[in-house]
Design a protein around this motif. Structure first.
Motif, PDB file in Angstrom:
ATOM      1  N   ALA A   9       0.805  -0.952  -0.381  1.00 26.87           N
ATOM      2  CA  ALA A   9      -0.205   0.052  -0.097  1.00 26.87           C
ATOM      3  C   ALA A   9       1.223   0.848  -0.313  1.00 26.87           C
ATOM      4  O   ALA A   9       0.757   2.526  -0.875  1.00 26.87           O
ATOM      5  CB  ALA A   9      -0.835  -0.021   1.140  1.00 26.87           C
ATOM      6  N   ILE A  10       1.826   1.549   0.865  1.00 30.20           N
ATOM      7  CA  ILE A  10       2.759   2.968   0.983  1.00 30.20           C
ATOM      8  C   ILE A  10       3.046   2.640  -0.503  1.00 30.20           C
ATOM      9  O   ILE A  10       3.371   3.623  -0.802  1.00 30.20           O
ATOM     10  CB  ILE A  10       4.461   2.196   2.106  1.00 30.20           C
ATOM     11  N   CYS A  11       3.713   1.918  -1.160  1.00 32.73           N
ATOM     12  CA  CYS A  11       4.583   1.697  -2.747  1.00 32.73           C
ATOM     13  C   CYS A  11       3.839   2.229  -3.506  1.00 32.73           C
ATOM     14  O   CYS A  11       4.199   2.784  -4.339  1.00 32.73           O
ATOM     15  CB  CYS A  11       5.634   0.410  -3.096  1.00 32.73           C
ATOM     16  N   LYS A  12       2.131   1.866  -3.395  1.00 32.66           N
ATOM     17  CA  LYS A  12       1.472   1.761  -4.558  1.00 32.66           C
ATOM     18  C   LYS A  12       1.007   3.346  -4.286  1.00 32.66           C
ATOM     19  O   LYS A  12       0.464   3.799  -4.947  1.00 32.66           O
ATOM     20  CB  LYS A  12       0.798   1.588  -4.598  1.00 32.66           C
ATOM     21  N   ALA A  13       0.763   3.853  -3.344  1.00 33.06           N
ATOM     22  CA  ALA A  13       0.369   5.351  -2.765  1.00 33.06           C
ATOM     23  C   ALA A  13       2.361   6.511  -3.017  1.00 33.06           C
ATOM     24  O   ALA A  13       1.728   7.655  -3.213  1.00 33.06           O
ATOM     25  CB  ALA A  13       0.291   5.572  -1.142  1.00 33.06           C
ATOM     26  N   LEU A  14       3.068   6.119  -2.848  1.00 32.08           N
ATOM     27  CA  LEU A  14       4.291   7.115  -3.104  1.00 32.08           C
ATOM     28  C   LEU A  14       4.371   8.125  -4.186  1.00 32.08           C
ATOM     29  O   LEU A  14       4.755   9.137  -4.051  1.00 32.08           O
ATOM     30  CB  LEU A  14       4.734   5.840  -2.528  1.00 32.08           C
ATOM     31  N   PRO A  15       4.135   7.351  -4.901  1.00 33.48           N
ATOM     32  CA  PRO A  15       4.103   8.244  -7.092  1.00 33.48           C
ATOM     33  C   PRO A  15       3.701   9.154  -6.832  1.00 33.48           C
ATOM     34  O   PRO A  15       4.054  10.398  -7.333  1.00 33.48           O
ATOM     35  CB  PRO A  15       3.812   7.480  -7.625  1.00 33.48           C
ATOM     36  N   ASP A  16       2.014   9.370  -6.086  1.00 34.94           N
ATOM     37  CA  ASP A  16       1.819  10.640  -5.740  1.00 34.94           C
ATOM     38  C   ASP A  16       2.058  12.019  -4.186  1.00 34.94           C
ATOM     39  O   ASP A  16       1.597  13.075  -4.405  1.00 34.94           O
ATOM     40  CB  ASP A  16       0.414  10.651  -5.683  1.00 34.94           C
ATOM     41  N   TYR A  17       3.438  11.039  -3.488  1.00 34.00           N
ATOM     42  CA  TYR A  17       3.797  12.156  -2.867  1.00 34.00           C
ATOM     43  C   TYR A  17       4.911  11.917  -2.419  1.00 34.00           C
ATOM     44  O   TYR A  17       5.577  11.342  -1.649  1.00 34.00           O
ATOM     45  CB  TYR A  17       2.939  11.673  -1.620  1.00 34.00           C
ATOM     46  N   PRO A  18       5.784  12.381  -3.793  1.00 33.61           N
ATOM     47  CA  PRO A  18       7.597  12.412  -4.007  1.00 33.61           C
ATOM     48  C   PRO A  18       8.344  12.806  -2.903  1.00 33.61           C
ATOM     49  O   PRO A  18       9.376  12.637  -2.675  1.00 33.61           O
ATOM     50  CB  PRO A  18       7.984  12.547  -5.675  1.00 33.61           C
ATOM     51  N   MET A  19       7.426  13.536  -2.063  1.00 30.90           N
ATOM     52  CA  MET A  19       8.767  14.401  -1.387  1.00 30.90           C
ATOM     53  C   MET A  19       8.222  13.644  -0.045  1.00 30.90           C
ATOM     54  O   MET A  19       9.188  13.719   1.473  1.00 30.90           O
ATOM     55  CB  MET A  19       7.794  15.509  -1.281  1.00 30.90           C
ATOM     56  N   ILE A  20       7.452  12.615  -0.053  1.00 28.37           N
ATOM     57  CA  ILE A  20       7.649  11.399   1.644  1.00 28.37           C
ATOM     58  C   ILE A  20       9.054  10.096   1.062  1.00 28.37           C
ATOM     59  O   ILE A  20       9.483  10.116   1.783  1.00 28.37           O
ATOM     60  CB  ILE A  20       6.645  10.871   1.503  1.00 28.37           C
ATOM     61  N   ASN A  21       9.082  10.396  -0.256  1.00 32.24           N
ATOM     62  CA  ASN A  21       9.876   9.066  -0.098  1.00 32.24           C
ATOM     63  C   ASN A  21      11.567   9.939  -0.472  1.00 32.24           C
ATOM     64  O   ASN A  21      11.958   9.550  -1.892  1.00 32.24           O
ATOM     65  CB  ASN A  21       9.711   8.170  -1.288  1.00 32.24           C
ATOM     66  N   ALA A  22      11.818  10.326   0.354  1.00 33.97           N
ATOM     67  CA  ALA A  22      12.857  11.447  -0.234  1.00 33.97           C
ATOM     68  C   ALA A  22      14.180  11.265   1.171  1.00 33.97           C
ATOM     69  O   ALA A  22      13.820  11.051   2.048  1.00 33.97           O
ATOM     70  CB  ALA A  22      12.939  12.648   0.002  1.00 33.97           C
ATOM     71  N   ARG A  23      15.092  12.104   1.105  1.00 33.74           N
ATOM     72  CA  ARG A  23      16.418  12.606   2.158  1.00 33.74           C
ATOM     73  C   ARG A  23      16.798  14.410   1.986  1.00 33.74           C
ATOM     74  O   ARG A  23      16.549  14.326   0.779  1.00 33.74           O
ATOM     75  CB  ARG A  23      17.331  11.226   1.991  1.00 33.74           C
TER      76      ARG A  23
ATOM     77  N   ALA B 160      -4.827   7.896   1.313  1.00 29.67           N
ATOM     78  CA  ALA B 160      -3.818   7.154   0.274  1.00 29.67           C
ATOM     79  C   ALA B 160      -4.174   5.972   0.219  1.00 29.67           C
ATOM     80  O   ALA B 160      -4.364   5.090   0.734  1.00 29.67           O
ATOM     81  CB  ALA B 160      -2.912   7.966  -0.343  1.00 29.67           C
ATOM     82  N   ILE B 161      -3.121   5.859   1.926  1.00 31.65           N
ATOM     83  CA  ILE B 161      -2.802   4.731   2.095  1.00 31.65           C
ATOM     84  C   ILE B 161      -3.993   3.606   2.655  1.00 31.65           C
ATOM     85  O   ILE B 161      -4.054   2.722   2.471  1.00 31.65           O
ATOM     86  CB  ILE B 161      -1.554   4.345   3.638  1.00 31.65           C
ATOM     87  N   LYS B 162      -4.954   4.646   3.734  1.00 33.33           N
ATOM     88  CA  LYS B 162      -5.836   3.980   4.037  1.00 33.33           C
ATOM     89  C   LYS B 162      -7.254   4.055   3.296  1.00 33.33           C
ATOM     90  O   LYS B 162      -7.458   2.745   3.579  1.00 33.33           O
ATOM     91  CB  LYS B 162      -6.546   5.797   4.740  1.00 33.33           C
ATOM     92  N   ARG B 163      -7.087   4.265   2.343  1.00 36.93           N
ATOM     93  CA  ARG B 163      -8.397   3.864   1.316  1.00 36.93           C
ATOM     94  C   ARG B 163      -7.681   2.760   0.407  1.00 36.93           C
ATOM     95  O   ARG B 163      -8.175   1.966   0.192  1.00 36.93           O
ATOM     96  CB  ARG B 163      -8.163   4.978   0.165  1.00 36.93           C
ATOM     97  N   LEU B 164      -6.402   2.149   0.558  1.00 36.55           N
ATOM     98  CA  LEU B 164      -5.857   0.934  -0.468  1.00 36.55           C
ATOM     99  C   LEU B 164      -5.692  -0.341   0.724  1.00 36.55           C
ATOM    100  O   LEU B 164      -6.546  -0.935   0.260  1.00 36.55           O
ATOM    101  CB  LEU B 164      -4.380   1.466  -0.614  1.00 36.55           C
ATOM    102  N   ILE B 165      -5.760  -0.005   1.912  1.00 39.19           N
ATOM    103  CA  ILE B 165      -6.079  -1.257   2.801  1.00 39.19           C
ATOM    104  C   ILE B 165      -7.700  -1.335   3.101  1.00 39.19           C
ATOM    105  O   ILE B 165      -7.682  -2.500   3.332  1.00 39.19           O
ATOM    106  CB  ILE B 165      -4.873  -0.468   4.117  1.00 39.19           C
ATOM    107  N   GLU B 166      -8.449  -0.192   3.181  1.00 40.85           N
ATOM    108  CA  GLU B 166      -9.496  -0.305   3.556  1.00 40.85           C
ATOM    109  C   GLU B 166     -10.342  -1.111   2.400  1.00 40.85           C
ATOM    110  O   GLU B 166     -11.941  -1.293   1.940  1.00 40.85           O
ATOM    111  CB  GLU B 166     -10.552   0.870   3.818  1.00 40.85           C
ATOM    112  N   THR B 167      -9.883  -1.247   1.163  1.00 40.60           N
ATOM    113  CA  THR B 167     -10.232  -1.491  -0.272  1.00 40.60           C
ATOM    114  C   THR B 167      -9.572  -2.934  -1.116  1.00 40.60           C
ATOM    115  O   THR B 167      -8.171  -2.293  -1.480  1.00 40.60           O
ATOM    116  CB  THR B 167     -10.408  -0.395  -1.187  1.00 40.60           C
TER     117      THR B 167
END
Length: 425
Positions: free
Chosen positions: A255-269, A411-418
């Motif tokens: 779920a995290i990996c599917k949601a990340l492309p729309d929030y690229p600033m989260i997967n960052a250093r 976004a993660i919530k929507r994925l794991i609840e569906t």
């Protein structure tokens, strides 16, 4: 007689110093060539250093926990005859070559070395024979060793439950089996302990302090209904065949990996010194794992490219490597985002500390069952028992806005609840 000054060898590219983790000799000891002298720890690995010469130790550089610069005196050995400058340089070069060769594959936490311990001979009117030396390996963390010493338990007598490493649970089982034998008498208080913070525990302390000192954290928590996700997990496990059993973690990672492309600033250093944020296309997911030696973060490379079964297999492999001390430095570095979970021990909410220089860390919490109002399918509501789990996320407020963090978790919530969406590429 001559004195051989053994200097701290170059233990890896870019390494300027190393911390003394454990001395295996003391002043006055006779050592042989290639004998294990000391364990030192760098940012990359724990390394065994052996003696290049035979002789008597007359000086050591410091105590456990001291940091020694590369090229500084490590210890002084008194040897018979003279040690030429060429011999000293050759010995140092040999050790440095060995360290360089091992740098690529050095284990992040080395197993406890084989120890030689004397076995006392039985009493006899005749002169007692010389002690018989029996070599054996007992793997255990420093905390377990200290507890065993406090209780007067020989670790060699404790049967480990798994992988040959004695843990606190094994000591508990030993005490329960030997109740009445004088170990851990009821009501007896343990002695006060003073434990020096060294090695991996010291690294963890430094990293956590640096993260809290430099990063303005904020934490967002959202409640998710994972009833259907748990049902899907059970169905997938029922037909898994030879594939590894799925826990909740691979599904959450998916779920995290599917949601990340729309929030690229989260997967960052974030390199705060250079003022540069690097946003990564691939998800190299750090997985915080508790071990007897302390917290380690093995990395699932390219997590976004793995299916659920591949994730489960990689999680199991990396967790076992961390617990057994066989994880390599490469497996313990390079994460772009971290997930941390205490599993069934987790509370209803956590505020995890960011794994610097990453900018976010995700913490799934314990699943609890509660009554909820749900749709009855006819426009009304009914009360039903549901499985609920809170998801926490801590972010670096310098580069991640609260709105983005909340939207990402939603976004993660929507994925794991569906959960059917997790199976769609």
């Amino acid at each position: 007689m001559a004195k051989f000054i053994f200097k701290m060898p170059d233990v890896g590219e870019g390494v300027a110093e190393a911390e003394v983790v454990e001395w295996h000799i003391k002043v006055g000891d006779r050592v042989e060539e290639d004998q294990h002298l000391v364990d030192v720890m760098t940012d990359k690995a724990t390394i065994d250093i052996e003696s290049p010469v035979a002789g008597t130790v007359v000086e050591v550089a410091g105590e456990v926990g001291d940091v020694i610069a590369i090229g500084s005196m490590l210890l002084v050995i008194e040897v018979e005859g003279e040690v030429s400058e060429e011999q000293a340089e050759a010995a140092a070069e040999q050790i440095e070559d060995e360290m360089s060769d091992a740098d690529e594959a050095e284990e992040a936490v080395a197993p406890e070395p084989v120890r030689a311990e004397p076995v006392e001979a039985p009493a006899s009117p005749a002169p007692a024979p010389a002690p018989v030396v029996v070599a054996h390996k007992v793997l255990a963390s420093p905390a377990v060793r200290q507890r065993a010493r406090d209780l007067g338990i020989d670790l060699a007598e404790v049967k480990p439950a798994e992988d040959g490493r004695v843990r606190h649970g094994d000591l508990d089982a030993f005490l329960a089996y030997n109740v009445g034998s004088g170990f851990g008498a009821a009501g007896k208080a343990r002695a006060d302990e003073t434990i020096k913070v060294i090695g991996l525990r010291k690294r963890i302390a430094q990293n956590m302090a640096a993260a809290k000192r430099h990063i303005p954290h904020f934490t967002y928590v959202e409640e998710c209904d994972v009833t259907d996700l748990e049902t899907l997990r059970a169905q997938l496990n029922a037909g898994r065949g030879e594939r590894p059993k799925l826990t909740m973690l691979p599904l959450l990672i998916r779920a995290i990996c599917k949601a990340l492309p729309d929030y690229p600033m989260i997967n960052a250093r974030y390199d705060d010194e250079a003022g540069v944020v690097t946003r990564y296309g691939s998800v190299h997911l750090g997985m915080a794992a508790q071990t007897d030696s302390g917290l380690m973060v093995p990395v699932i490379r390219d997590a976004q490219a793995k299916n659920l079964w591949q994730l489960a297999r990689e999680i199991g492999r990396l967790a076992e490597g961390a617990r057994s001390g066989k994880a390599t430095s490469e497996e313990l570095s390079g994460s772009t985002l971290t997930i941390t979970s205490l599993g069934p021990l987790g509370g209803v909410a956590t505020t995890p500390v960011i794994n610097r220089p990453e900018v976010a860390i995700i913490g799934p919490n314990r699943i609890v069952e509660r009554p909820m109002f749900v749709s009855d399918g006819m426009g009304g509501e009914r009360i039903a028992k549901r499985k609920l789990m809170n998801i926490s996320i801590s972010c670096d407020h310098r580069v991640v806005d609260g709105h983005d963090a909340a939207s990402f978790v939603q976004a993660i919530k929507r994925l794991i609840e569906t959960p059917a969406l997790l199976l769609v590429d």
